[in-house]
Design an enzyme around this catalytic site. Sequence first.
Site, PDB file in Angstrom:
ATOM      1  N   TYR A 167       0.825  -1.219   0.000  1.00  0.00           N
ATOM      2  CA  TYR A 167       0.000   0.000   0.000  1.00  0.00           C
ATOM      3  C   TYR A 167       0.860   1.271   0.000  1.00  0.00           C
ATOM      4  CZ  TYR A 167      -3.258   3.381   2.192  1.00  0.00           C
ATOM      5  OH  TYR A 167      -4.017   4.480   2.513  1.00  0.00           O
ATOM      6  N   LEU A 211       5.525 -10.494  -2.764  1.00  0.00           N
ATOM      7  CA  LEU A 211       4.104 -10.581  -3.142  1.00  0.00           C
ATOM      8  C   LEU A 211       3.262 -11.415  -2.179  1.00  0.00           C
ATOM      9  CD1 LEU A 211       4.271 -10.799  -7.071  1.00  0.00           C
ATOM     10  CD2 LEU A 211       4.072  -8.775  -5.614  1.00  0.00           C
ATOM     11  N   GLY A 240       1.748  -7.997  -1.026  1.00  0.00           N
ATOM     12  CA  GLY A 240       1.772  -6.962  -2.066  1.00  0.00           C
ATOM     13  C   GLY A 240       1.052  -7.427  -3.330  1.00  0.00           C
ATOM     14  N   ALA A 270       7.468  -5.449   5.630  1.00  0.00           N
ATOM     15  CA  ALA A 270       7.276  -5.939   6.998  1.00  0.00           C
ATOM     16  C   ALA A 270       5.858  -6.454   7.135  1.00  0.00           C
ATOM     17  CB  ALA A 270       7.506  -4.808   7.991  1.00  0.00           C
ATOM     18  N   ASN A 316      10.678 -11.928  10.108  1.00  0.00           N
ATOM     19  CA  ASN A 316      10.472 -11.119   8.902  1.00  0.00           C
ATOM     20  C   ASN A 316      10.877  -9.665   9.105  1.00  0.00           C
ATOM     21  OD1 ASN A 316       9.469 -10.963   6.137  1.00  0.00           O
ATOM     22  ND2 ASN A 316       7.979  -9.549   7.031  1.00  0.00           N
ATOM     23  N   THR A 335       6.634   3.154  12.988  1.00  0.00           N
ATOM     24  CA  THR A 335       5.222   3.252  13.364  1.00  0.00           C
ATOM     25  C   THR A 335       5.044   3.898  14.733  1.00  0.00           C
ATOM     26  OG1 THR A 335       3.329   1.906  14.039  1.00  0.00           O
ATOM     27  CG2 THR A 335       5.451   0.868  14.182  1.00  0.00           C
ATOM     28  N   TYR A 380       4.536  -6.509  17.123  1.00  0.00           N
ATOM     29  CA  TYR A 380       4.716  -5.711  15.906  1.00  0.00           C
ATOM     30  C   TYR A 380       5.490  -4.422  16.209  1.00  0.00           C
ATOM     31  CZ  TYR A 380       3.571  -2.264  12.375  1.00  0.00           C
ATOM     32  OH  TYR A 380       3.656  -1.259  11.455  1.00  0.00           O
ATOM     33  N   ARG A 433     -11.680  -4.043  20.858  1.00  0.00           N
ATOM     34  CA  ARG A 433     -10.720  -4.969  20.256  1.00  0.00           C
ATOM     35  C   ARG A 433      -9.494  -4.986  21.168  1.00  0.00           C
ATOM     36  NH1 ARG A 433      -8.499  -3.504  14.281  1.00  0.00           N
ATOM     37  NH2 ARG A 433      -7.386  -1.928  15.471  1.00  0.00           N
ATOM     38  N   ASP A 473      -6.137  -2.193  21.661  1.00  0.00           N
ATOM     39  CA  ASP A 473      -6.375  -0.854  21.099  1.00  0.00           C
ATOM     40  C   ASP A 473      -6.208   0.232  22.154  1.00  0.00           C
ATOM     41  OD1 ASP A 473      -6.895  -1.055  18.408  1.00  0.00           O
ATOM     42  OD2 ASP A 473      -9.054  -1.354  18.668  1.00  0.00           O
TER      43      ASP A 473
HETATM   44  N1  UDP Z   1     -12.096  -0.379  14.124  1.00  0.00           N
HETATM   45  C1  UDP Z   1     -13.454  -0.609  14.310  1.00  0.00           C
HETATM   46  N2  UDP Z   1     -14.077  -1.507  13.476  1.00  0.00           N
HETATM   47  C2  UDP Z   1     -13.422  -2.194  12.502  1.00  0.00           C
HETATM   48  C3  UDP Z   1     -12.022  -1.939  12.314  1.00  0.00           C
HETATM   49  C4  UDP Z   1     -11.411  -1.023  13.149  1.00  0.00           C
HETATM   50  O1  UDP Z   1     -14.090  -0.020  15.190  1.00  0.00           O
HETATM   51  O2  UDP Z   1     -14.035  -3.017  11.813  1.00  0.00           O
HETATM   52  C5  UDP Z   1     -11.426   0.599  14.993  1.00  0.00           C
HETATM   53  C6  UDP Z   1     -10.238   0.056  15.738  1.00  0.00           C
HETATM   54  O3  UDP Z   1     -10.644  -0.543  16.952  1.00  0.00           O
HETATM   55  C7  UDP Z   1      -9.392   1.304  15.943  1.00  0.00           C
HETATM   56  C8  UDP Z   1      -9.711   2.160  14.715  1.00  0.00           C
HETATM   57  O4  UDP Z   1     -10.926   1.614  14.174  1.00  0.00           O
HETATM   58  O5  UDP Z   1      -9.833   1.993  17.082  1.00  0.00           O
HETATM   59  C9  UDP Z   1      -8.636   2.093  13.651  1.00  0.00           C
HETATM   60  O6  UDP Z   1      -8.325   0.730  13.430  1.00  0.00           O
HETATM   61  P1  UDP Z   1      -7.407   0.248  12.239  1.00  0.00           P
HETATM   62  O7  UDP Z   1      -7.363  -1.248  12.300  1.00  0.00           O
HETATM   63  O8  UDP Z   1      -7.871   0.867  10.965  1.00  0.00           O
HETATM   64  O9  UDP Z   1      -5.991   0.883  12.552  1.00  0.00           O
HETATM   65  P2  UDP Z   1      -5.044   0.795  13.861  1.00  0.00           P
HETATM   66  O10 UDP Z   1      -5.379   1.993  14.695  1.00  0.00           O
HETATM   67  O11 UDP Z   1      -5.306  -0.516  14.542  1.00  0.00           O
HETATM   68  O12 UDP Z   1      -3.673   0.881  13.267  1.00  0.00           O
END
Ligand code: UDP
Length: 318
Positions: A11, A33, A36, A74, A91, A116, A134, A275, A278
């Site tokens: 991306y 790939l 990718g 990565a 990796n 990141t 990660y 999730r 987060d």
């Molecule tokens: N998220 C969500 N529903 C989804 C996917 C992501 O609510 O189906 C939320 C996720 O919990 C986070 C935000 O959207 O708070 C961004 O998530 P993403 O996976 O895009 O990026 P990250 O912050 O994990 O790098």
Amino acid sequence: MAILICGGAGYIGSHINKLLHQKGYETVVLDNLVYGHREAVKWGEFVKGELADESEIEAVFQTYKIEAVFHFAAYAYVGESVGEPEKYYYNNVVNTLNLLKVMRKYGCDKIIFSSTCATYGEPEEQRQNPINPYGATKLMVERIFKDYAKAYGLRYVALRYFNAAGADPEGEIGESHMPETHLIPLVLDAAAGKRADIKVFGTDYDTPDGSCVRDYIHVADLAEAHFLSLQYLEQGGDSDFFNLGNERGTSVLEVIEAVKAVTGKEFSVICTDRRPGDPAILVGSSKKAERILGWKAKYAEIETIVAHAWNWRKHAQF
Ligand code: UDP
């Protein structure tokens, strides 16, 4: 002289490849790939190869005179890294060591690395203290760069980004992950009727609307930051780390509203559990990148980011 883009079929790498081509650079993309897309490499040379195999990296350095390397190759699924750390450490860390070894052998001393904000862990901590494997792999690579710079004269820029989003404003390339876990593509799929609904992971966070807040940064702005980093190293700039964010947070519910506004579509939104892993808020400042690299985001509005992503996703070729 050519620029090597490891992971240039992915991306972010594919957007840097396009920009470097527009700026008149010769590019070589090296990508296995696994995640990718061959179709995303529309500019420069393409070599299918593994960073796990030093001889495949060497073959590229033998064929092309590589001036500098961009390194995006990565694995980047936070959840998967928790369950399969071995895959991530090999990796993301060991293969980077292979790359650095070959660079050194061929006298290539410049690298621009996709790091990141996950190296920070909880964002209120200024100290880097990653909360998942990660983030740990990326922080290890940053540390390796520091030591290689001292010992071997490596010159690097590591860009720690927040949430890469959007697509090429001209619609030639965009975001396509298998599996897709990122919020914006998933919400767009809900808008396009390709998914039944979008789930909001947690509405009980300590944030203004209860959903998580992230700092979405346009992939074309990221590409520009990478290009400026290359120029900076070419002009003799000191090795350094930069955060890239827009300093503004957008909540999950606000992203969903932006998608509804841009697409004009209605779809079902289901509020569900958090999730794991987060953080509530991840927002970054780019002040240092502005000051030293002269970078400024062009597409900071979430509606613009979503509109470009939607334009791509409607006609996606991969
Ligand atoms: N998220 C969500 N529903 C989804 C996917 C992501 O609510 O189906 C939320 C996720 O919990 C986070 C935000 O959207 O708070 C961004 O998530 P993403 O996976 O895009 O990026 P990250 O912050 O994990 O790098």
